[in-house]
Every structure is written in C-alpha cells, then in structure tokens.
Design a protein around this motif. Structure first.
Motif, PDB file in Angstrom:
ATOM      1  N   ALA A 178       0.828  -1.213   0.000  1.00  0.00           N
ATOM      2  CA  ALA A 178       0.000   0.000   0.000  1.00  0.00           C
ATOM      3  C   ALA A 178       0.860   1.260   0.000  1.00  0.00           C
ATOM      4  N   ASP A 179       0.360   2.265  -0.696  1.00  0.00           N
ATOM      5  CA  ASP A 179       0.920   3.619  -0.639  1.00  0.00           C
ATOM      6  C   ASP A 179       0.231   4.348   0.503  1.00  0.00           C
ATOM      7  N   MET A 180       0.953   4.556   1.584  1.00  0.00           N
ATOM      8  CA  MET A 180       0.348   5.143   2.776  1.00  0.00           C
ATOM      9  C   MET A 180      -0.038   6.599   2.608  1.00  0.00           C
ATOM     10  N   GLU A 181       0.467   7.237   1.553  1.00  0.00           N
ATOM     11  CA  GLU A 181       0.072   8.614   1.263  1.00  0.00           C
ATOM     12  C   GLU A 181      -1.214   8.665   0.445  1.00  0.00           C
ATOM     13  N   ASN A 182      -1.655   7.511  -0.005  1.00  0.00           N
ATOM     14  CA  ASN A 182      -2.860   7.453  -0.833  1.00  0.00           C
ATOM     15  C   ASN A 182      -3.721   6.274  -0.380  1.00  0.00           C
ATOM     16  N   LEU A 183      -4.018   6.237   0.911  1.00  0.00           N
ATOM     17  CA  LEU A 183      -4.657   5.074   1.509  1.00  0.00           C
ATOM     18  C   LEU A 183      -6.183   5.156   1.489  1.00  0.00           C
ATOM     19  N   TYR A 184      -6.726   6.347   1.329  1.00  0.00           N
ATOM     20  CA  TYR A 184      -8.184   6.518   1.447  1.00  0.00           C
ATOM     21  C   TYR A 184      -8.753   7.040   0.136  1.00  0.00           C
ATOM     22  N   GLU A 185     -10.011   6.659  -0.087  1.00  0.00           N
ATOM     23  CA  GLU A 185     -10.684   7.113  -1.320  1.00  0.00           C
ATOM     24  C   GLU A 185     -12.118   7.510  -1.023  1.00  0.00           C
TER      25      GLU A 185
END
Length: 254
Positions: A247-254
């Motif tokens: 996972a990319d922790m800077e882009n974890l939510y959508e």
C-alpha cells in the motif's frame, strides 16, 4: 534452512542487503489454559499464524519480516492464578516505544501488532505511538476474530475452548493432556445484566468466573478442525500482510 522472513532465523549475511516493507510483532501471553493446554498456548498460536502468513506473503513477493514473539501479556485479572505472568499496559507501551523507534530509525515504517491474547488492549497505546512516530503506520490484528468460529466449531467460548484446543491439537499435540483431563470450561456470568450485554465492562476476576481456568467446552475439539481454522486464518492474514506491504500510505483513502 533459515527462513528469510523470520528475524530470529535469518542472519546478517542476508539482512545486510535486505529491506522490508512491513514488520509484524506477535504478542501473546503466558497463562493457564484449562487443565489440559500449555501455558504457552497463546504464544504457540500467534507465532505459528504470523510465520505461516508471512510465508504465504513472501511467496507472493511481499517484503514482510516477523519479529520474535513477546510471550507475556496483560493478565491483571489473573493475579491469583499460579504463574500467570503479567505485563502492565504501561510496560507494553515502553516496550513498543523502543521497538517502533528501531523500525522508524531504520526505515521500516509499517508495523503490525499481531495480537494473540484477549487481555491485551492496544488501541490507546497505538494512538499514543502515532503521535510520537508520525511517519509510522501502526495497526493491530486479532486473529481470533478473523474467521467465524461457528462455521467450524460447535461450542462457543473464548479461552481454552473448542477452538483453542483444536488449534493446539493441530500445532502442538504433544503438549495437550489426554481428554480425560479436560475441564468443562464452564463460565460463571456476572449477575449484573449490563456486563453480559456488552455495553458495560468490568474486568473478569478469573478465579471467580471459572474453576478450571477455561471458558468454553473443549470436548468436541479435533486436530482436523484446528487445521481448517488455522488455514483459513493464515490465508486471510497473508492477504492483509500483502495489502499493507504494497500500500501507498500517502494514498490510503478514497
């Protein structure tokens, strides 16, 4: 052969050129488990689940490392059960600070506590660690909540019950006493209804809620059920290891 994803087994020749995306710390307890299961039950379970899940994730290509299991947990409600070992939550926090500090300093910024003991309560500790180590992603898993027990086991329980007895029959059968020594795991409930409904909480004094230290009837446990449950947990846990590692922790939510 040393397994490269198990820190206790690998070596500096391998690690000097290695890097990992996720570190997993199994955290268990040392305590009585009915008459028939070993004091190391939680440690055996947590270690085996972490190692097998990491093996599956490693075969997928995910860079996961399993740290040595911590065998002592919070057992404040069992202070009169002989040699039930206790670490206070404040002690756990001190240990975690030191471990997370090492990982943070060395560039491993994803960390999982793989919890293997119901008495360990991590949420407040993780919240505090999050403020101290803002670059770290820290999460907690409870393997005993991952798979519906009722799909495999007949008798409910939460300590040295049919599920745990089945798991140890699968993982370490040589440590299980013969069936004639198994207690029935009867639990004595709090007379105040709110505590059994789940919206009010007080610590269970273990010697008052169980005569054999078990909670749940283990009589229908089998190694076959244990293997089925173990495999289901590890398959699901490995998927989580992979998801976090990649996972990319800077882009974890959508």
């Amino acid at each position: 052969m040393p397994r490269p994803f198990i820190l206790a087994e690998t070596n500096w020749k391998h690690l000097k050129d290695e890097s990992f995306d996720l570190a997993v710390l199994p955290w268990a307890a040392t305590e009585a488990h009915n008459y028939h299961l070993p004091y190391a039950t939680d440690t055996i379970e947590g270690t085996a689940i972490a190692e097998e899940s990491a093996r599956l994730a490693w075969e997928h290509g995910s860079k996961v490392v399993v740290l040595p299991t911590i065998p002592f947990g919070v057992n404040t409600g069992q202070s009169d059960i002989y040699l039930d070992m206790n670490l206070n939550p404040s002690t756990q926090l001190a240990i975690l600070k030191d471990i997370v500090s090492v990982l943070d300093r060395q560039g491993i910024h994803k960390f999982m506590i793989l919890n293997s003991h119901g008495g360990n309560n991590w949420e407040a500790l993780v919240r505090e660690l999050g403020l101290l180590f803002p670059k770290m992603f820290i999460c907690v898993t409870n393997w005993f909540k991952m798979v519906e027990k009722k799909d495999i086991f007949e008798n409910p329980g939460d300590h040295a019950d049919e599920m745990e007895t089945s798991l140890i029959l699968h993982l370490a059968p040589e440590l299980v006493l013969p069936k004639e020594h198994w207690g029935d795991g009867k639990e004595f409930k709090n007379k105040i209804k709110a505590f059994s409904e789940g919206w009010a909480w007080t610590e269970r004094p273990w010697s008052k809620i169980s005569t054999d230290t078990g909670v749940g009837d283990p009589s229908k446990a089998t190694a076959e059920k244990g293997k089925m449950f173990f495999d289901a947990i590890c398959t699901k846990m490995a998927k989580l290891f992979i998801d976090i590692a990649e996972a990319d922790m800077e882009n974890l939510y959508e």
